[in-house]
Design an enzyme around this catalytic site. Structure first.
Site, PDB file in Angstrom:
ATOM      1  N   ASP A  31       2.671  -0.667  -5.420  1.00 23.06           N
ATOM      2  CA  ASP A  31       1.967  -1.512  -4.448  1.00 23.06           C
ATOM      3  C   ASP A  31       2.768  -2.749  -4.060  1.00 23.06           C
ATOM      4  O   ASP A  31       2.290  -3.570  -3.271  1.00 23.06           O
ATOM      5  CB  ASP A  31       0.628  -2.006  -5.032  1.00 23.06           C
TER       6      ASP A  31
ATOM      7  N   ASP B 239      -3.366   8.707 -13.895  1.00 20.59           N
ATOM      8  CA  ASP B 239      -4.052   7.669 -13.135  1.00 20.59           C
ATOM      9  C   ASP B 239      -5.505   8.112 -12.990  1.00 20.59           C
ATOM     10  O   ASP B 239      -5.781   9.231 -12.587  1.00 20.59           O
ATOM     11  CB  ASP B 239      -3.396   7.553 -11.750  1.00 20.59           C
TER      12      ASP B 239
HETATM   13  O1  TEU Z   1      -4.666  -1.006  -5.956  1.00 21.76           O
HETATM   14  C1  TEU Z   1      -5.681  -1.943  -6.028  1.00 21.76           C
HETATM   15  C2  TEU Z   1      -5.485  -3.282  -5.443  1.00 21.76           C
HETATM   16  O2  TEU Z   1      -6.442  -3.989  -5.315  1.00 21.76           O
HETATM   17  C3  TEU Z   1      -4.206  -3.778  -4.961  1.00 21.76           C
HETATM   18  O3  TEU Z   1      -3.128  -3.540  -5.759  1.00 21.76           O
HETATM   19  C4  TEU Z   1      -4.013  -3.369  -3.537  1.00 21.76           C
HETATM   20  O4  TEU Z   1      -3.858  -2.019  -3.362  1.00 21.76           O
HETATM   21  C5  TEU Z   1      -2.784  -3.991  -2.977  1.00 21.76           C
HETATM   22  O5  TEU Z   1      -2.770  -5.332  -3.246  1.00 21.76           O
HETATM   23  C6  TEU Z   1      -2.770  -3.832  -1.492  1.00 21.76           C
HETATM   24  O6  TEU Z   1      -1.565  -4.344  -1.067  1.00 21.76           O
HETATM   25  C7  TEU Z   1      -4.969   0.270  -6.405  1.00 21.76           C
HETATM   26  C8  TEU Z   1      -3.782   1.189  -6.243  1.00 21.76           C
HETATM   27  O7  TEU Z   1      -2.746   0.745  -7.061  1.00 21.76           O
HETATM   28  C9  TEU Z   1      -3.420   1.249  -4.792  1.00 21.76           C
HETATM   29  O8  TEU Z   1      -2.265   2.019  -4.573  1.00 21.76           O
HETATM   30  C10 TEU Z   1      -4.596   1.843  -4.056  1.00 21.76           C
HETATM   31  O9  TEU Z   1      -4.358   1.801  -2.682  1.00 21.76           O
HETATM   32  C11 TEU Z   1      -5.895   1.098  -4.357  1.00 21.76           C
HETATM   33  O10 TEU Z   1      -6.077   0.832  -5.734  1.00 21.76           O
HETATM   34  C12 TEU Z   1      -7.076   1.929  -3.955  1.00 21.76           C
HETATM   35  O11 TEU Z   1      -7.245   3.001  -4.825  1.00 21.76           O
END
Ligand code: TEU
Ligand code: CA
Length: 532
Positions: free
Chosen positions: A312, A101
């Site tokens: 997420d 990642d």
């Molecule tokens: O997620 C980015 C994002 O905009 C969404 O998936 C968001 O986290 C989600 O809708 C909130 O419910 C990425 C990562 O996958 C996530 O785990 C992180 O928190 C985020 O970026 C920040 O790095």
């Protein structure tokens, strides 16, 4: 005809691991790299050939590793760099790839760059972040509240698109771009095979009045990172808010030399009005989104990513199918309708045993920063039990409970107390129980992936949709060099399905089924070769 890089991509089957919750090797209650190493045979047997690890770098863990304080070292809780080297070696020995990642949009405020940056306006890191005397716009944090935070040391505001402790990097500063490129090279030299790129759309801001993302220089940044140098040969999947085909083409068309593929999110709202509000829905909606992107990616020779679950999202099965009585059938049906389409399969940990959403009676069972903030906000306008229901429905923790390996103590995840509550259904849904069951989701996945890799038709073959938009089922064919297969996925009600072609006996079916035609039980699916 897809270019070679994309044809190779179609041969990847990726398993996503949330390291904190996968397997704990030393009893401290936190999943770790040695735990993953213990489970490599389990993954190999399943039939995946690549692993994507959510961030395992040094981090204060405010957002469970997406707040990185050092891109080049391993989170102590997860192990050491030697463990990481070992993991890479062992994966490669099993002929499996590793996708790391990569989080280019923000660092933790504990990162040395931020600590230097806040000291003043005249040091090498001063412009690594966005600093303003006055709040320049009304951008909001994805986790709620303003995206701007005052820093007393620097006497200015900085931008954080996510948590307060996740400061956005200023990509218009070439020193940032070059530091991040070095970070990529560091991991490429270690032998990693690809990257999942966190919120790639956000690295370019449309400043200050426009959108926080998709800024005018986005594609220069992406091309410089991934289209040149060592990274150019690697598999890259960007997480992005792209919703239309033209944007997708700009990110992933072969000639662009940017990313291999994107995760698109429009199907993520199946079964909900928004993150925390459920909506009556069915597999039909998912089917229609899938069909749309199959057509678009075929038209423009793009490589598509096939996923429904990740760290997420609450599992899709709990939103649009039956995660109780017909849990096995639903899980199998969703796997067939998704992973036999054209694209790169991404399987989220637990999906292969039919993992479902959890339910708790106390906010104390939750950990996710977004969840906690949303709960506080809900409690201001509604009774606590209602707020808790919303959280139970939408929390990201639904995907972050410890992987349940068995129904015993701590679900076989750890010898100690897990960092987050065990899944509320772990005694019912766990690996050991699934493998012992007459109808095993894992074994269905295994058979599906085997079929997929032993018939090029499921990789390179054309997709043709046979069912119509009104049908309460999904039928499509895959064809290549005169060979043609049918995939039949029934939805929630019983159905008499008469096929417009003759099939051999099914090569894969979720329930015992002698012929591909006939009465389909709820969520039943079958895959068969078409005669003539
Ligand atoms: O997620 C980015 C994002 O905009 C969404 O998936 C968001 O986290 C989600 O809708 C909130 O419910 C990425 C990562 O996958 C996530 O785990 C992180 O928190 C985020 O970026 C920040 O790095
Ligand atoms: Ca551990």
């Amino acid at each position: 005809m897809l270019c070679k890089k994309y044809r190779d991509g179609l041969r990847w089957v990726v398993y996503q691991i949330y390291p904190r919750s996968f397997m704990d090797s030393n009893g401290d209650g936190i999943g770790d790299l040695r735990g993953i190493i213990q489970k490599l045979d389990y993954l190999k047997e399943l039939g995946v050939n690549a692993v994507w690890l959510c961030p395992c770098y040094q981090s204060p863990n405010d957002d469970n590793g997406y707040d990185i304080s050092d891109y080049r070292s391993i989170n102590d809780e997860f192990g050491t760099m030697a463990d990481m080297d070992d993991l890479i070696r062992r994966l490669h020995a099993l002929d499996m790839k590793l996708i790391m990642d990569f989080v280019p949009n923000h660092t933790s405020t504990a990162h040395r760059w931020f600590q230097e940056s806040r000291k003043g306006k005249n040091n090498p890191y001063s412009d690594f972040y966005y600093w303003f005397d006055e709040i320049p716009n009304d951008w909001k944090s994805v986790f709620r509240g303003s995206a701007w935070e005052y820093d007393a040391m620097r006497g200015q505001y900085y931008l954080h698109s996510f948590a307060v402790s996740q400061a956005d990097l200023n990509w218009s500063n070439p020193a940032v771009a070059s530091a991040m490129k070095d970070t990529l090279d560091f991991w490429i030299d270690k032998g990693v095979d690809g990257f999942r790129v966190d919120v790639i759309d956000r690295i370019a801001k449309d400043f200050p009045a426009g959108r926080n993302g998709f800024g005018p220089h986005l594609h220069e940044y992406i091309h410089d990172l991934f289209g040149r140098g060592k990274a150019a040969a690697l598999f890259t999947v960007g997480e992005s808010g792209v919703t239309d085909t033209d944007e997708l083409i700009r990110h992933c068309a072969a000639g662009r030399e940017e990313l291999s593929t994107l995760f698109l999110f429009d199907h993520m709202n199946c079964g909900r009005y928004n993150k925390f509000t459920p909506k009556q829905d069915s597999l039909k909606t998912l089917r229609d989104h899938l069909i749309h992107w199959q057509r678009e990616t075929a038209k423009y020779d793009l490589l598509h990513s096939l996923f429904v679950d990740n760290h997420d999202q609450p599992p899709m099965i709990s939103r649009i199918a039956d995660d109780r009585e017909k849990r096995y059938e639903s899980a199998a049906c969703m796997a067939a309708m998704l992973y036999l389409l054209k694209g790169v399969p991404f399987i989220y940990q637990g999906q292969e045993i039919g993992g479902a959403s959890a339910h708790y009676d106390s906010i104390g069972c939750f950990n996710d920063i977004e969840t906690i903030q949303a709960y506080r906000e809900f409690c201001q306008t509604m009774p606590k039990d209602q707020a808790l229901e919303k959280i139970n429905f939408g929390s990201r923790d639904n995907a972050r409970h410890p992987m349940a390996w068995n129904g015993g103590e701590n679900g076989g995840f750890s010898a100690g107390k897990p960092w987050i509550a065990l899944h509320s259904r772990y005694r019912d849904i766990n690996v050991q129980k699934d493998l012992a069951a007459e109808r095993s989701v894992y074994r269905f996945y295994q058979a599906l992936l085997k079929l997929r890799r032993s018939n090029a038709v499921f990789l390179d073959g054309d997709v043709q949709v046979v069912s119509s938009a009104e049908d309460p089922f999904f039928i499509f064919t895959r064809s290549l060099n005169g060979e043609k297969w049918a995939v039949i996925c029934n939805f929630e009600s019983e159905q008499q399905i008469a096929l417009p072609f003759r099939c051999e006996a099914p090569a894969l079916a979720s329930l015992d089924r002698a012929s591909a035609d006939g009465a389909y039980a709820p969520y039943e699916c079958a895959v068969a070769k078409i005669k003539d």
